[in-house]
Design a protein around this motif. Structure first.
Motif, PDB file in Angstrom:
ATOM      1  N   LEU A   1      -1.182  10.911   9.936  1.00  0.00           N
ATOM      2  CA  LEU A   1      -1.686  12.046   9.163  1.00  0.00           C
ATOM      3  C   LEU A   1      -0.551  12.864   8.567  1.00  0.00           C
ATOM      4  O   LEU A   1      -0.582  13.244   7.389  1.00  0.00           O
ATOM      5  N   ALA A   2       0.461  13.133   9.388  1.00  0.00           N
ATOM      6  CA  ALA A   2       1.606  13.908   8.902  1.00  0.00           C
ATOM      7  C   ALA A   2       2.367  13.144   7.829  1.00  0.00           C
ATOM      8  O   ALA A   2       2.793  13.706   6.812  1.00  0.00           O
ATOM      9  N   ASN A   3       2.531  11.851   8.048  1.00  0.00           N
ATOM     10  CA  ASN A   3       3.284  11.025   7.115  1.00  0.00           C
ATOM     11  C   ASN A   3       2.557  10.883   5.786  1.00  0.00           C
ATOM     12  O   ASN A   3       3.153  11.016   4.707  1.00  0.00           O
ATOM     13  N   LEU A   4       1.261  10.620   5.852  1.00  0.00           N
ATOM     14  CA  LEU A   4       0.467  10.468   4.639  1.00  0.00           C
ATOM     15  C   LEU A   4       0.400  11.782   3.866  1.00  0.00           C
ATOM     16  O   LEU A   4       0.477  11.796   2.627  1.00  0.00           O
ATOM     17  N   GLY A   5       0.279  12.890   4.600  1.00  0.00           N
ATOM     18  CA  GLY A   5       0.287  14.190   3.943  1.00  0.00           C
ATOM     19  C   GLY A   5       1.583  14.447   3.201  1.00  0.00           C
ATOM     20  O   GLY A   5       1.583  14.921   2.055  1.00  0.00           O
ATOM     21  N   TYR A   6       2.698  14.126   3.837  1.00  0.00           N
ATOM     22  CA  TYR A   6       4.009  14.316   3.203  1.00  0.00           C
ATOM     23  C   TYR A   6       4.127  13.434   1.960  1.00  0.00           C
ATOM     24  O   TYR A   6       4.606  13.886   0.911  1.00  0.00           O
ATOM     25  N   LEU A   7       3.707  12.186   2.074  1.00  0.00           N
ATOM     26  CA  LEU A   7       3.790  11.237   0.957  1.00  0.00           C
ATOM     27  C   LEU A   7       3.069  11.768  -0.270  1.00  0.00           C
ATOM     28  O   LEU A   7       3.608  11.747  -1.385  1.00  0.00           O
ATOM     29  N   ILE A   8       1.854  12.272  -0.068  1.00  0.00           N
ATOM     30  CA  ILE A   8       1.040  12.724  -1.191  1.00  0.00           C
ATOM     31  C   ILE A   8       1.537  14.067  -1.729  1.00  0.00           C
ATOM     32  O   ILE A   8       1.655  14.264  -2.951  1.00  0.00           O
ATOM     33  N   GLU A   9       1.848  15.001  -0.837  1.00  0.00           N
ATOM     34  CA  GLU A   9       2.296  16.328  -1.270  1.00  0.00           C
ATOM     35  C   GLU A   9       3.607  16.277  -2.035  1.00  0.00           C
ATOM     36  O   GLU A   9       3.852  17.108  -2.926  1.00  0.00           O
ATOM     37  N   HIS A  10       4.468  15.317  -1.715  1.00  0.00           N
ATOM     38  CA  HIS A  10       5.764  15.205  -2.390  1.00  0.00           C
ATOM     39  C   HIS A  10       5.772  14.125  -3.474  1.00  0.00           C
ATOM     40  O   HIS A  10       6.836  13.780  -3.991  1.00  0.00           O
ATOM     41  N   ASP A  11       4.604  13.609  -3.815  1.00  0.00           N
ATOM     42  CA  ASP A  11       4.447  12.604  -4.874  1.00  0.00           C
ATOM     43  C   ASP A  11       5.484  11.480  -4.740  1.00  0.00           C
ATOM     44  O   ASP A  11       6.218  11.158  -5.687  1.00  0.00           O
ATOM     45  N   LEU A  12       5.533  10.871  -3.570  1.00  0.00           N
ATOM     46  CA  LEU A  12       6.494   9.785  -3.373  1.00  0.00           C
ATOM     47  C   LEU A  12       6.113   8.535  -4.147  1.00  0.00           C
ATOM     48  O   LEU A  12       6.979   7.707  -4.452  1.00  0.00           O
ATOM     49  N   GLN A  13       4.835   8.407  -4.492  1.00  0.00           N
ATOM     50  CA  GLN A  13       4.466   7.309  -5.386  1.00  0.00           C
ATOM     51  C   GLN A  13       5.152   7.480  -6.737  1.00  0.00           C
ATOM     52  O   GLN A  13       5.704   6.529  -7.294  1.00  0.00           O
TER      53      GLN A  13
ATOM     54  N   GLY B   1       0.782  -1.226   0.000  1.00  0.00           N
ATOM     55  CA  GLY B   1       0.000   0.000   0.000  1.00  0.00           C
ATOM     56  C   GLY B   1       0.813   1.275   0.000  1.00  0.00           C
ATOM     57  O   GLY B   1       2.034   1.266   0.132  1.00  0.00           O
ATOM     58  N   TRP B   2       0.099   2.398  -0.208  1.00  0.00           N
ATOM     59  CA  TRP B   2       0.636   3.757  -0.086  1.00  0.00           C
ATOM     60  C   TRP B   2       1.597   4.134  -1.218  1.00  0.00           C
ATOM     61  O   TRP B   2       2.436   5.007  -1.070  1.00  0.00           O
ATOM     62  N   GLY B   3       1.463   3.479  -2.377  1.00  0.00           N
ATOM     63  CA  GLY B   3       2.253   3.875  -3.550  1.00  0.00           C
ATOM     64  C   GLY B   3       3.595   3.212  -3.687  1.00  0.00           C
ATOM     65  O   GLY B   3       4.370   3.582  -4.574  1.00  0.00           O
ATOM     66  N   ARG B   4       3.900   2.230  -2.856  1.00  0.00           N
ATOM     67  CA  ARG B   4       5.229   1.603  -2.920  1.00  0.00           C
ATOM     68  C   ARG B   4       5.511   0.962  -4.271  1.00  0.00           C
ATOM     69  O   ARG B   4       6.654   0.978  -4.747  1.00  0.00           O
ATOM     70  N   THR B   5       4.506   0.406  -4.913  1.00  0.00           N
ATOM     71  CA  THR B   5       4.751  -0.248  -6.199  1.00  0.00           C
ATOM     72  C   THR B   5       4.881   0.752  -7.348  1.00  0.00           C
ATOM     73  O   THR B   5       5.137   0.347  -8.490  1.00  0.00           O
ATOM     74  N   GLY B   6       4.713   2.034  -7.071  1.00  0.00           N
ATOM     75  CA  GLY B   6       4.968   3.068  -8.071  1.00  0.00           C
ATOM     76  C   GLY B   6       3.822   3.333  -9.003  1.00  0.00           C
ATOM     77  O   GLY B   6       3.300   4.457  -9.083  1.00  0.00           O
ATOM     78  N   GLU B   7       3.371   2.333  -9.720  1.00  0.00           N
ATOM     79  CA  GLU B   7       2.335   2.523 -10.725  1.00  0.00           C
ATOM     80  C   GLU B   7       0.965   2.771 -10.108  1.00  0.00           C
ATOM     81  O   GLU B   7       0.098   3.402 -10.726  1.00  0.00           O
ATOM     82  N   HIS B   8       0.747   2.254  -8.908  1.00  0.00           N
ATOM     83  CA  HIS B   8      -0.569   2.344  -8.278  1.00  0.00           C
ATOM     84  C   HIS B   8      -0.417   2.669  -6.801  1.00  0.00           C
ATOM     85  O   HIS B   8       0.602   2.363  -6.185  1.00  0.00           O
ATOM     86  N   PHE B   9      -1.467   3.262  -6.222  1.00  0.00           N
ATOM     87  CA  PHE B   9      -1.453   3.571  -4.801  1.00  0.00           C
ATOM     88  C   PHE B   9      -1.654   2.313  -3.970  1.00  0.00           C
ATOM     89  O   PHE B   9      -1.079   2.160  -2.896  1.00  0.00           O
ATOM     90  N   TRP B  10      -2.502   1.400  -4.477  1.00  0.00           N
ATOM     91  CA  TRP B  10      -2.732   0.095  -3.851  1.00  0.00           C
ATOM     92  C   TRP B  10      -2.345  -1.005  -4.825  1.00  0.00           C
ATOM     93  O   TRP B  10      -2.528  -0.871  -6.040  1.00  0.00           O
ATOM     94  N   GLY B  11      -1.891  -2.111  -4.295  1.00  0.00           N
ATOM     95  CA  GLY B  11      -1.506  -3.222  -5.159  1.00  0.00           C
ATOM     96  C   GLY B  11      -2.658  -3.780  -5.971  1.00  0.00           C
ATOM     97  O   GLY B  11      -2.472  -4.214  -7.110  1.00  0.00           O
TER      98      GLY B  11
END
Length: 451
Positions: free
Chosen positions: A320-332, A253-263
């Motif tokens: 909340l802080a971690n998820l916000g950072y992940l999305i705002e910085h497009d870590l996916q 989950g959370w964009g680790r696979t790059g192409e998708h947010f969820w597997g």
């Protein structure tokens, strides 16, 4: 290495062995203690620095000591550490609202836990209660946690210490693409064969099956995965029988696979699952997990239930802080770009090494499967040698696979291109050292856990 810290690991290991269980596995012939980190790097108790390519088992998702998460934890801890689900929590509600939207599940409800194991436990409770059945479908080579019920649906024998279980588990093909009886088939033929196997298993079930639980990419199993579209084909069968689909996104989950947010999204036509479980990276190291399910399923329990620690104010604030950072910085997106470059670099390295059977994975969830050089025989010894050699090169990686012969690579999603190259160079040196050692008749075995 500072003189005053030399020998710190040996002393701590002796104390560890004297008071903790023998089955509590550690990495390395001489285990190390990690004392602090920053970004993608960590330091041990003897002053050595490492590039972290395993992130505390895929848990440090954004970065070590991420200022935004540290500040959120400190601020909330200064106000209130704990309250339990008996009281309202604005942090938990806000996090649940965000995760429900991201899940893709309509009319979603979210229940927070403290781990992926507990999340999968809850998912099994929901599915068996909703369907009034204890029959569960699981994939071979799977891993879903270490609780009594989760072990009962784990298809990886290396992580299943007992055959006793409250569940009747029916194992189906599909998790491993390049080994086994269907490995020689094309992707389309592989999917057809796995669907036929699923139909055959259901025909012999002799009862109403509650759910299929599956990791989109098998984590402990060695980052193996089916062709895209398998779960869409499975879901057609499941829907016909009213069987629920649980997607275990604890590692994917959370964009680790790059192409998708969820597997599960790699299997486009499947649509959203009935139940989704998550954990690990969302808290960036804080104990956070959870279950998302459509309301009809989540609300099916007829007895009271609470969670003492699930979704606590501090862990919810961190998430909340971690998820916000992940999305705002497009870590996916970063996982897709940097992961693609890293995979290509590793494939280039592997091309000239007989000890490497396959490089696989997607995004920043990559694996290198090792064999006895010149054969197709899995080699746990090779993985042990590489693990040790990589540490000596200043790189931390993981292991997995049923035979313990797979290197698992899953750094924080903020990994830079320069750090990816640094890690690839260290791993190349470690792989070459391992191959040389394996080709020497004097090589001895190296033990180790396959977590």
């Amino acid at each position: 290495m500072a003189t005053e810290t030399a020998g710190a690991h040996a002393a701590l290991h002796a104390r560890h062995r004297a008071v903790l269980p023998d089955w509590l596995a550690t990495y390395y012939a001489q285990p190390i203690e990690l004392t602090h980190g920053e970004g993608r790097y960590v330091w041990d108790a003897e002053g050595n620095r490492y590039l972290d390519f395993f992130g505390g088992i895929l848990t440090t998702m954004t970065a070590h000591a991420l200022p935004e998460v540290a500040a959120a934890v400190a601020e909330q801890a200064g106000r209130l550490l704990h309250s339990s689900t008996l009281y309202l929590s604005s942090q938990a509600v806000e996090l649940a609202e965000r995760i429900a939207r991201l899940s893709g599940i309509p009319d979603a409800r979210v229940f927070f836990t403290t781990s992926g194991t507990e999340a999968n436990d809850t998912a099994l409770l929901l599915a068996t209660s909703y369907r009034r059945s204890n029959q569960i479908l699981a994939l071979r080579n799977s891993y879903h946690g270490r609780s009594f019920s989760a072990i009962g649906i784990t298809g990886n024998s290396a992580w299943s210490p007992t055959s006793l279980s409250p569940l009747q588990t029916l194992y189906v093909h599909g998790g491993v693409r390049t080994r086994g009886p269907y490995a020689h088939l094309s992707d389309a033929e592989f999917i057809t064969a796995c669907v036929a196997d699923l139909e055959d298993v259901l025909g012999q079930a002799g009862g109403q099956v509650a759910a299929l639980i599956a990791e989109p990419v098998q984590g402990v199993g060695g980052f193996t995965m089916p062709p895209d579209g398998l779960f869409a084909a499975f879901k057609q069968v499941l829907d016909r029988h009213g069987i629920l689909w649980i997607t275990d996104e604890v590692q994917t989950g959370w964009g680790r696979t790059g192409e998708h947010f969820w597997g599960w999204q790699a299997h486009g036509k499947a649509g959203p699952p009935d139940i989704l479980t998550f954990a690990k990276g969302v808290g960036n190291g804080m104990s956070m997990g959870g279950v998302v399910a459509r309301a009809e399923v989540m609300n099916c329990l007829t007895a009271n239930s609470i969670s003492t620690f699930g979704g606590s104010p501090v862990t919810a604030a961190a998430a909340l802080a971690n998820l916000g950072y992940l999305i705002e910085h497009d870590l996916q997106g970063n996982a897709r770009r940097v992961g693609g470059l890293l995979k290509a670099r590793l494939e280039s390295v592997a091309a000239g090494l007989g000890v490497v059977r396959e490089v696989r994975g997607r995004g920043l969830m990559l694996a290198v499967e090792l064999v006895v050089p010149g054969t197709d025989q899995p080699s746990a010894q090779a993985a042990g040698l590489v693990l040790e050699a990589a540490r000596e090169q200043g790189l931390l990686i993981g292991k997995g696979g049923r035979a313990g012969n797979v290197l698992r690579i899953a750094p924080p999603l903020s990994l830079s291109v320069a750090e990816a190259e640094e890690g690839a160079a260290a791993l190349e040196a470690a792989l070459k050292a391992a191959q040389t050692a394996l080709e020497s008749p004097q090589t001895t075995g190296t033990g180790g856990v396959t977590l």
